[in-house]
Design an enzyme around this catalytic site. Structure first.
Site, PDB file in Angstrom:
ATOM      1  N   HIS A 388      52.393   9.433  52.076  1.00 19.94           N
ATOM      2  CA  HIS A 388      50.927   9.429  52.138  1.00 19.94           C
ATOM      3  C   HIS A 388      50.438   9.233  53.572  1.00 19.94           C
ATOM      4  O   HIS A 388      49.641  10.030  54.094  1.00 19.94           O
ATOM      5  CB  HIS A 388      50.404   8.305  51.238  1.00 19.94           C
ATOM      6  CG  HIS A 388      48.915   8.201  51.169  1.00 19.94           C
ATOM      7  ND1 HIS A 388      48.181   8.713  50.126  1.00 19.94           N
ATOM      8  CD2 HIS A 388      48.010   7.647  52.014  1.00 19.94           C
ATOM      9  CE1 HIS A 388      46.895   8.483  50.331  1.00 19.94           C
ATOM     10  NE2 HIS A 388      46.764   7.826  51.473  1.00 19.94           N
ATOM     11  N   GLU A 389      50.923   8.182  54.221  1.00 22.81           N
ATOM     12  CA  GLU A 389      50.442   7.870  55.569  1.00 22.81           C
ATOM     13  C   GLU A 389      50.891   8.909  56.592  1.00 22.81           C
ATOM     14  O   GLU A 389      50.163   9.200  57.550  1.00 22.81           O
ATOM     15  CB  GLU A 389      50.911   6.470  55.989  1.00 22.81           C
ATOM     16  CG  GLU A 389      50.341   5.339  55.141  1.00 22.81           C
ATOM     17  CD  GLU A 389      48.821   5.319  55.102  1.00 22.81           C
ATOM     18  OE1 GLU A 389      48.172   5.816  56.059  1.00 22.81           O
ATOM     19  OE2 GLU A 389      48.273   4.822  54.095  1.00 22.81           O
ATOM     20  N   HIS A 392      48.436  11.693  56.631  1.00 27.95           N
ATOM     21  CA  HIS A 392      47.317  11.369  57.520  1.00 27.95           C
ATOM     22  C   HIS A 392      47.716  11.565  58.983  1.00 27.95           C
ATOM     23  O   HIS A 392      46.948  12.100  59.791  1.00 27.95           O
ATOM     24  CB  HIS A 392      46.893   9.909  57.322  1.00 27.95           C
ATOM     25  CG  HIS A 392      46.142   9.640  56.066  1.00 27.95           C
ATOM     26  ND1 HIS A 392      45.053  10.379  55.671  1.00 27.95           N
ATOM     27  CD2 HIS A 392      46.309   8.682  55.107  1.00 27.95           C
ATOM     28  CE1 HIS A 392      44.575   9.901  54.529  1.00 27.95           C
ATOM     29  NE2 HIS A 392      45.324   8.878  54.164  1.00 27.95           N
ATOM     30  N   HIS A 395      47.853  15.172  59.997  1.00 29.87           N
ATOM     31  CA  HIS A 395      46.486  15.689  60.082  1.00 29.87           C
ATOM     32  C   HIS A 395      45.869  15.280  61.424  1.00 29.87           C
ATOM     33  O   HIS A 395      45.273  16.105  62.136  1.00 29.87           O
ATOM     34  CB  HIS A 395      45.667  15.136  58.913  1.00 29.87           C
ATOM     35  CG  HIS A 395      44.377  15.856  58.681  1.00 29.87           C
ATOM     36  ND1 HIS A 395      43.530  15.545  57.638  1.00 29.87           N
ATOM     37  CD2 HIS A 395      43.759  16.863  59.347  1.00 29.87           C
ATOM     38  CE1 HIS A 395      42.473  16.341  57.678  1.00 29.87           C
ATOM     39  NE2 HIS A 395      42.579  17.137  58.710  1.00 29.87           N
TER      40      HIS A 395
END
Length: 595
Positions: A388-389, A392, A395
């Site tokens: 998940h991180e 980020h 991105h």
């Protein structure tokens, strides 16, 4: 899993290298003073922007100030998060926050000034100063706010009210974090001890139903006892939102919140209506949960109980990282190799140590690189948190690499897309390679519960916010009884008839801090829906989707969020992506029912 008693015990390659921002504290001090000096220089432009040249000069200095201040603030914040007990690091953060107030005050004149201009005058400035082309799109976009920006004097008054307007949120924070005392629960020796949040998180998932029930009752005890105080606090927050929307000439508080992202009211309403129209699989899942738990009545304290027992996977960090990279193969070689390099370059602070901030986050720093904080526990949840991180982080990395500073930062509206795409690719990879039927069942259940928490629960919260703000706008009373009624009705709609309600259910609204950040939670749901849509096509090998998705990751805020997502094939103005996500959820529920 090894436990670390200090940061010195953690291997160097698993710790941040903050010298990537400042090589020494003296360098930080120089930039801190530079921020204060630039702030004073910025004030001099108040009333003195009268040409394209002076407008450019102001904007250029403002961006340079923002760049330097961002480094000052981030360095202090990251240092403090590594050990919240470090008074020196906390003092740096306090100083950075103090500087933030000065920076904000120095630039507060600009938006009222800009919107006092006629658009033709702005156009003239841009034509006479070619260097303003860099800022032109943002300047023109600011004119959307013209009907909602007040006079300079009125803006100053509103600014001075900021602390008072934030009082309900601050008050709830003190109640919820500092003053709250939960009820007692039974410890392993048969004695009574006060419940803590950490204990609750474990006990509400305990296989022993009596343990779950006791924890549930103890957890809600202070919220029911303080129902009137918390209701008054939430009512004040909602009324503040409604009043500020009215002062700034928005049709409603909801439309004020949607305005910055240029999201239409129909997108918000479509999310709620389409989700509720396709809610049956959620009700079906609760029926399955009741059957699997073998209970006469399904209660709220049964909703987090494990449906697959005996599964506890140990996944060391290095193995977790490699597993994640393999799962993300559909994103292409460049994505994988770039992500692989983050581990070696010390962009990730991996281990839990005394005093370290809890949880996990990514902070992308333009001109430097992403910084990812973890508290890795070598388990399945930590593997998903890692994926998940790092979504980020990638991105942030791509946007900062391919966009100038002015458009590199991306909106919260799209922030959860990249992280959730990674999680969906990971769960599919794990399911595809797993041969143990018990573990496979556990993984499907994990996916379903993630779906439930990120989509259905957030949509329910979104409708609660919408209804309560509408009541305030109509001048209707807001109190504990009203909040209870709205929340209980929505909980019934979303959970279905299988669930038998305890008296505490209707008080669910009283414990949600997100309600003090108005109309934020719906973005979790839209992000999740978008990610499901994109990941499904990536898994099917759709090369056009891969191309448009990587372009999306590199786009920052170069367009409005809805438009950026449309370029990936996700149109949130229609029902289609929501229905597609609901179809996926239904398939998961059916698959689980057969395992």
């Amino acid at each position: 899993m090894k436990h670390y008693n200090s940061r010195e015990e953690v291997p160097t390659h698993e710790k941040w290298d903050l010298t990537d921002i400042y090589s020494s504290l003296s360098d930080w001090e120089k930039d801190y003073q530079h921020v204060l000096d630039m702030t004073e220089q910025l004030k001099k432009y108040d009333g003195n922007i009268q040409s394209g040249a002076t407008l450019y000069d102001y904007l250029s200095r403002s961006e340079n100030l923002s760049k330097t201040f961002n480094l000052v603030y981030v360095y202090a914040m990251l240092s403090g998060d590594l050990d919240t007990r470090d008074h020196h690091a906390q003092s740096l953060l306090d100083r950075a926050k103090h500087a933030s107030v000065k920076v904000s005050a120095a630039s507060s004149f600009f938006m009222p000034f800009l919107l006092s201009l006629e658009e033709e005058q702005l156009k003239k400035y841009i034509e006479e100063e070619s260097r303003l082309d860099y800022f032109a799109e943002d300047l023109y976009d600011s004119f959307r706010y013209k009907p909602h920006v007040l006079s300079k004097e009125e803006e100053q008054i509103v600014s001075r009210l900021g602390e008072a307007m934030s009082s309900p949120s601050n008050t709830f924070g003190m109640i919820n974090n500092a003053d709250i005392i939960f009820g007692d629960v039974t410890d392993d020796d048969g004695g009574k001890v006060p419940l803590t949040r950490g204990m609750y998180a474990k006990r509400i998932e305990d296989e022993d139903r009596s343990v779950r029930q006791e924890a549930y009752k103890a957890y809600y005890k202070p919220y029911t006892e303080m129902k009137n105080t918390i209701a008054s606090t939430l009512a004040a927050a909602i009324k503040n939102n409604v009043a500020m929307a009215d002062i700034r000439h928005y049709p409603s508080a909801l439309e004020k919140s949607l305005f910055a992202d240029n999201v239409s009211l129909s997108v918000y309403e479509n999310l709620i209506e389409t989700t509720k129209a396709n809610i049956e699989p959620m009700h079906r899942y609760n029926q399955i949960r009741k059957e699997r738990l073998n209970v006469d009545e399904l209660r709220q304290y049964d909703l987090s109980a494990p449906l697959v027992s005996g599964v506890k996977l140990e996944i060391p960090y290095d193995e977790a990282y490699e597993t994640m990279l393999l799962a993300l193969r559909p994103l292409g070689d460049d994505y994988q190799e770039t992500l692989r390099s983050f581990k070696d370059k010390r962009y990730i602070d991996v281990r839990e140590t005394p005093g370290k901030r809890s949880g996990a986050y990514n902070l992308g720093v333009h001109g430097v690189h992403p910084f990812v904080l973890l508290n890795h526990q070598d388990d399945l949840d930590s593997l998903f948190t890692l994926a998940h991180e790092m979504g980020h982080a990638m991105h942030s990395y791509y946007s900062n690499k391919h966009q100038p500073r002015i458009s590199a930062g991306y909106s919260i509206f799209v922030a959860e897309v990249a992280s959730t795409v990674n999680e969906v690719l990971l769960i599919h990879y794990l399911l595809e390679k797993e041969t143990d039927p018990t573990i496979k069942k556990h993984l499907v259940n994990h996916f379903i519960d993630q779906f439930k928490g990120t989509l259905f629960t957030q949509v329910m919260f979104a409708e609660f916010e919408k209804r309560t703000h509408e009541l305030a706008q109509k001048g209707q009373p807001l109190n504990a009884e009203v909040f209870n009624s709205v929340y209980e009705e929505l909980f019934q709609e979303f959970q279905g008839d299988t669930l038998v309600f305890d008296p505490e259910v209707k008080f669910g609204w009283s414990r949600i801090p997100h309600f003090y950040r108005p109309f934020y939670v719906y973005k979790y749901a839209t992000g999740y829906i978008s990610a499901i849509h994109i990941a499904t096509r990536l898994l099917a090998g759709d090369q056009e989707t891969l191309k448009t998705y990587l372009t999306f990751l590199k786009s920052g805020s170069s367009d409005y969020p809805i438009e950026l997502l449309k370029k990936t094939g996700v149109d949130l103005t229609s029902e289609e992506p929501i229905k597609s996500a609901m179809k996926k959820f239904s398939e998961l529920v059916e698959e689980f029912s057969k395992l």
